[in-house]
Design a protein around this motif. Structure first.
Motif, PDB file in Angstrom:
ATOM      1  N   ILE A  91       0.747  99.922 -34.424  1.00 26.40           N
ATOM      2  CA  ILE A  91       0.270 100.596 -36.332  1.00 26.40           C
ATOM      3  C   ILE A  91      -0.773  99.899 -36.169  1.00 26.40           C
ATOM      4  CG2 ILE A  91       0.797  99.795 -38.841  1.00 26.40           C
ATOM      5  CD1 ILE A  91       3.125  99.775 -38.663  1.00 26.40           C
ATOM      6  N   ASP A  92      -2.166 100.363 -36.656  1.00 24.70           N
ATOM      7  CA  ASP A  92      -3.319  99.577 -37.256  1.00 24.70           C
ATOM      8  C   ASP A  92      -3.873  99.072 -38.108  1.00 24.70           C
ATOM      9  OD1 ASP A  92      -5.865  99.631 -36.798  1.00 24.70           O
ATOM     10  OD2 ASP A  92      -6.848 100.517 -36.175  1.00 24.70           O
ATOM     11  N   TRP A  93      -3.725  97.895 -38.550  1.00 26.08           N
ATOM     12  CA  TRP A  93      -3.475  97.458 -39.862  1.00 26.08           C
ATOM     13  C   TRP A  93      -4.763  97.898 -40.492  1.00 26.08           C
ATOM     14  CZ3 TRP A  93       0.848  96.938 -43.300  1.00 26.08           C
ATOM     15  CH2 TRP A  93       1.974  97.285 -41.893  1.00 26.08           C
ATOM     16  N   HIS A  94      -5.879  98.636 -40.112  1.00 25.57           N
ATOM     17  CA  HIS A  94      -7.134  98.647 -40.966  1.00 25.57           C
ATOM     18  C   HIS A  94      -6.901  99.758 -41.036  1.00 25.57           C
ATOM     19  CE1 HIS A  94      -8.911  95.546 -37.361  1.00 25.57           C
ATOM     20  NE2 HIS A  94      -9.706  95.402 -38.860  1.00 25.57           N
ATOM     21  N   VAL A  95      -6.643  99.501 -43.409  1.00 29.20           N
ATOM     22  CA  VAL A  95      -5.612 100.781 -42.983  1.00 29.20           C
ATOM     23  C   VAL A  95      -7.224 101.390 -44.183  1.00 29.20           C
ATOM     24  CG1 VAL A  95      -3.518 100.144 -43.296  1.00 29.20           C
ATOM     25  CG2 VAL A  95      -5.391  99.170 -45.677  1.00 29.20           C
ATOM     26  N   SER A  96      -7.057 102.552 -44.827  1.00 31.36           N
ATOM     27  CA  SER A  96      -8.071 103.398 -45.609  1.00 31.36           C
ATOM     28  C   SER A  96      -7.387 103.777 -46.651  1.00 31.36           C
ATOM     29  CB  SER A  96      -8.402 104.544 -45.234  1.00 31.36           C
ATOM     30  OG  SER A  96      -9.471 104.441 -44.388  1.00 31.36           O
ATOM     31  N   VAL A  97      -7.628 103.644 -48.124  1.00 33.97           N
ATOM     32  CA  VAL A  97      -7.146 104.161 -49.299  1.00 33.97           C
ATOM     33  C   VAL A  97      -8.119 105.694 -49.929  1.00 33.97           C
ATOM     34  CG1 VAL A  97      -6.303 103.980 -51.757  1.00 33.97           C
ATOM     35  CG2 VAL A  97      -6.323 102.432 -50.041  1.00 33.97           C
ATOM     36  N   THR A 200      11.637  93.956 -37.740  1.00 34.61           N
ATOM     37  CA  THR A 200      13.108  94.376 -37.005  1.00 34.61           C
ATOM     38  C   THR A 200      13.663  92.630 -36.845  1.00 34.61           C
ATOM     39  OG1 THR A 200      11.723  93.858 -34.720  1.00 34.61           O
ATOM     40  CG2 THR A 200      12.070  96.236 -35.287  1.00 34.61           C
ATOM     41  N   GLY A 201      13.290  91.627 -36.833  1.00 36.78           N
ATOM     42  CA  GLY A 201      13.970  90.804 -36.435  1.00 36.78           C
ATOM     43  C   GLY A 201      14.217  90.075 -37.856  1.00 36.78           C
ATOM     44  N   VAL A 202      14.048  88.751 -37.975  1.00 39.31           N
ATOM     45  CA  VAL A 202      13.998  87.857 -39.012  1.00 39.31           C
ATOM     46  C   VAL A 202      12.524  87.317 -39.498  1.00 39.31           C
ATOM     47  CG1 VAL A 202      14.585  84.903 -39.885  1.00 39.31           C
ATOM     48  CG2 VAL A 202      15.616  86.437 -37.848  1.00 39.31           C
ATOM     49  N   GLY A 203      12.492  87.708 -40.941  1.00 41.04           N
ATOM     50  CA  GLY A 203      11.048  87.508 -41.509  1.00 41.04           C
ATOM     51  C   GLY A 203      10.960  88.462 -42.604  1.00 41.04           C
ATOM     52  N   ARG A 204      10.049  88.227 -43.432  1.00 40.52           N
ATOM     53  CA  ARG A 204       9.770  89.156 -44.550  1.00 40.52           C
ATOM     54  C   ARG A 204       8.991  90.426 -44.241  1.00 40.52           C
ATOM     55  NH1 ARG A 204       7.701  84.984 -48.975  1.00 40.52           N
ATOM     56  NH2 ARG A 204       9.195  84.218 -49.496  1.00 40.52           N
ATOM     57  N   PRO A 205       9.257  91.570 -44.374  1.00 35.30           N
ATOM     58  CA  PRO A 205       8.003  92.884 -44.597  1.00 35.30           C
ATOM     59  C   PRO A 205       6.804  92.126 -44.588  1.00 35.30           C
ATOM     60  CG  PRO A 205       9.909  92.517 -45.883  1.00 35.30           C
ATOM     61  CD  PRO A 205       9.838  91.823 -46.637  1.00 35.30           C
ATOM     62  N   ARG A 206       6.332  93.252 -43.217  1.00 38.04           N
ATOM     63  CA  ARG A 206       4.484  93.113 -44.108  1.00 38.04           C
ATOM     64  C   ARG A 206       3.972  93.424 -45.129  1.00 38.04           C
ATOM     65  NH1 ARG A 206       0.221  92.717 -38.671  1.00 38.04           N
ATOM     66  NH2 ARG A 206      -1.394  93.535 -40.871  1.00 38.04           N
ATOM     67  N   THR A 207       3.635  93.310 -45.560  1.00 39.43           N
ATOM     68  CA  THR A 207       2.683  93.518 -47.247  1.00 39.43           C
ATOM     69  C   THR A 207       0.906  93.987 -47.480  1.00 39.43           C
ATOM     70  OG1 THR A 207       3.183  92.065 -48.663  1.00 39.43           O
ATOM     71  CG2 THR A 207       4.551  93.839 -48.271  1.00 39.43           C
ATOM     72  N   ARG A 208       0.564  92.602 -46.180  1.00 42.67           N
ATOM     73  CA  ARG A 208      -1.155  92.892 -46.293  1.00 42.67           C
ATOM     74  C   ARG A 208      -1.486  93.289 -44.853  1.00 42.67           C
ATOM     75  NH1 ARG A 208      -2.662  86.883 -46.704  1.00 42.67           N
ATOM     76  NH2 ARG A 208      -2.474  86.769 -44.432  1.00 42.67           N
ATOM     77  N   PRO A 209      -2.600  94.075 -45.233  1.00 44.87           N
ATOM     78  CA  PRO A 209      -3.690  95.048 -44.569  1.00 44.87           C
ATOM     79  C   PRO A 209      -3.952  93.962 -43.959  1.00 44.87           C
ATOM     80  CG  PRO A 209      -3.407  96.750 -46.351  1.00 44.87           C
ATOM     81  CD  PRO A 209      -2.465  95.013 -46.438  1.00 44.87           C
ATOM     82  N   ASP A 210      -5.038  94.203 -43.327  1.00 42.07           N
ATOM     83  CA  ASP A 210      -5.858  93.496 -42.299  1.00 42.07           C
ATOM     84  C   ASP A 210      -7.470  93.564 -42.678  1.00 42.07           C
ATOM     85  OD1 ASP A 210      -4.757  92.488 -40.009  1.00 42.07           O
ATOM     86  OD2 ASP A 210      -4.750  93.233 -38.615  1.00 42.07           O
ATOM     87  N   HIS A 211      -7.321  94.803 -42.753  1.00 44.47           N
ATOM     88  CA  HIS A 211      -8.909  95.140 -43.674  1.00 44.47           C
ATOM     89  C   HIS A 211      -7.946  96.760 -44.182  1.00 44.47           C
ATOM     90  CE1 HIS A 211     -13.550  94.673 -43.693  1.00 44.47           C
ATOM     91  NE2 HIS A 211     -13.016  95.732 -43.516  1.00 44.47           N
TER      92      HIS A 211
END
Length: 309
Positions: A91-97, A200-211
């Motif tokens: 997943i490329d976390w440089h997202v567009s809206v 997939t393991g332990v941890g909260r879901p990722r909710t913050r994009p890099d950009h």
């Protein structure tokens, strides 16, 4: 296997995520055949009654799609596939809206205020908060109507607006529906809040994009404050009237906003994601009366984009 049906590789990815059992202790009809029937309708836009006989009774296919749109099953499947892609680092976390207006067919009008009998209207599936008709589609808690079903009037007639976040590989990360006359800027916070990719393991879901990349429709001071508060770097051009107003205020106008024109060129990824979604005819034209069913249709289209990219 017909053109557009699930391949064996795609089915292997989905099979373990599908709900076991059936309704009230009964047995589901074959999941793969029914999903292929829903895909055929989403891809071609035909009426449910015109589904080919190889998919079984059309009522079974339609009711399965309606139920899974209401209880969040399509959204759960999408989040599971996204989670697997994130774990593999794809997943490329440089997202567009951005947003896209969708013309509503005349069959989409006329929904009654009362929700359909026997269909759950609240409660998303486990691990997701994306499909909640009262909050995600704009339906007020106590009613329906045109605004409640995300239908708004414009010059072309009734329209629905689809707001989405796309990753750097042109795949939808989150979806929100509003009436067609709603503005883009006020929906930035809402659609970014829907980004939630489980670990997939332990941890909260990722909710913050890099950009985050967005066009001038999202350049309000409120949106910039929201992004700074969450620590999200962003590239959003400033409108000329805002630049003039800031200069007229002198030192009280604040510093100019930073803008990287080279990075901004990557914003076309969200436009290409919209084109992919509208390749499904039941997404490009809204036929459903209920907003939550149309959101399920768009979610299934997004799921297929993730599986086939």
């Amino acid at each position: 296997m017909g053109r557009g049906d699930l391949t064996n590789a795609e089915w292997d990815q989905l099979e373990s995520f599908l709900p076991p059992g059936g309704v009230r202790g009964g047995r589901w009809s074959d999941h793969r055949r029914v999903i292929n029937g829903v895909l055929y309708r989403v891809r071609t836009g035909v009426q449910w009654r015109d589904l080919p006989e190889r998919f079984g009774p059309w009522e079974t296919v339609y009711k399965r799609h309606r139920r899974w749109s209401a209880d969040g099953t399509w959204a759960v499947l999408l989040s599971r596939v996204q989670s697997a892609e994130d774990a593999a680092g794809r997943i490329d976390w440089h997202v567009s809206v951005d947003s896209a207006a969708v013309r509503a067919h005349q069959h989409a009008a006329g929904a009654r205020n009362a929700p359909p009998a026997g269909v759950p209207q609240r409660g998303a599936g486990p691990g997701t908060n994306r499909v909640d008709p009262a909050s995600e589609t704009g339906r007020p808690a106590g009613g329906g109507g045109q605004i409640g079903e995300c239908l708004g009037r414009s010059r072309g007639g009734f329209t629905t607006k689809l707001h989405l976040v796309a990753d750097g590989r042109c795949r939808p990360l989150a979806l929100v529906l509003t009436p067609g006359h709603y503005g883009d800027g006020p929906q930035l916070e809402r659609v970014l809040d829907q980004v939630s990719v489980p670990r997939t393991g332990v941890g909260r879901p990722r909710t913050r994009p890099d950009h985050v990349l967005a066009d001038k429709a999202y350049t309000s001071r409120k949106n910039r404050r929201y992004l700074r508060r969450r620590g999200i770097a962003h590239t959003i051009p400033e409108r000329f009237d805002q630049q003039r107003h800031r200069r007229n205020r002198g030192s009280r106008g604040g510093r100019p906003t930073g803008f990287d024109s080279e990075r901004y060129k990557k914003r076309n990824t969200v436009e290409r994601a919209i084109n992919r979604l509208k390749g499904f005819r039941a997404v490009a034209t809204r036929y459903e009366k209920r907003a939550y069913i149309y959101l399920g249709t768009v979610t299934l289209a997004a799921l297929m984009i993730w599986l086939r990219t």
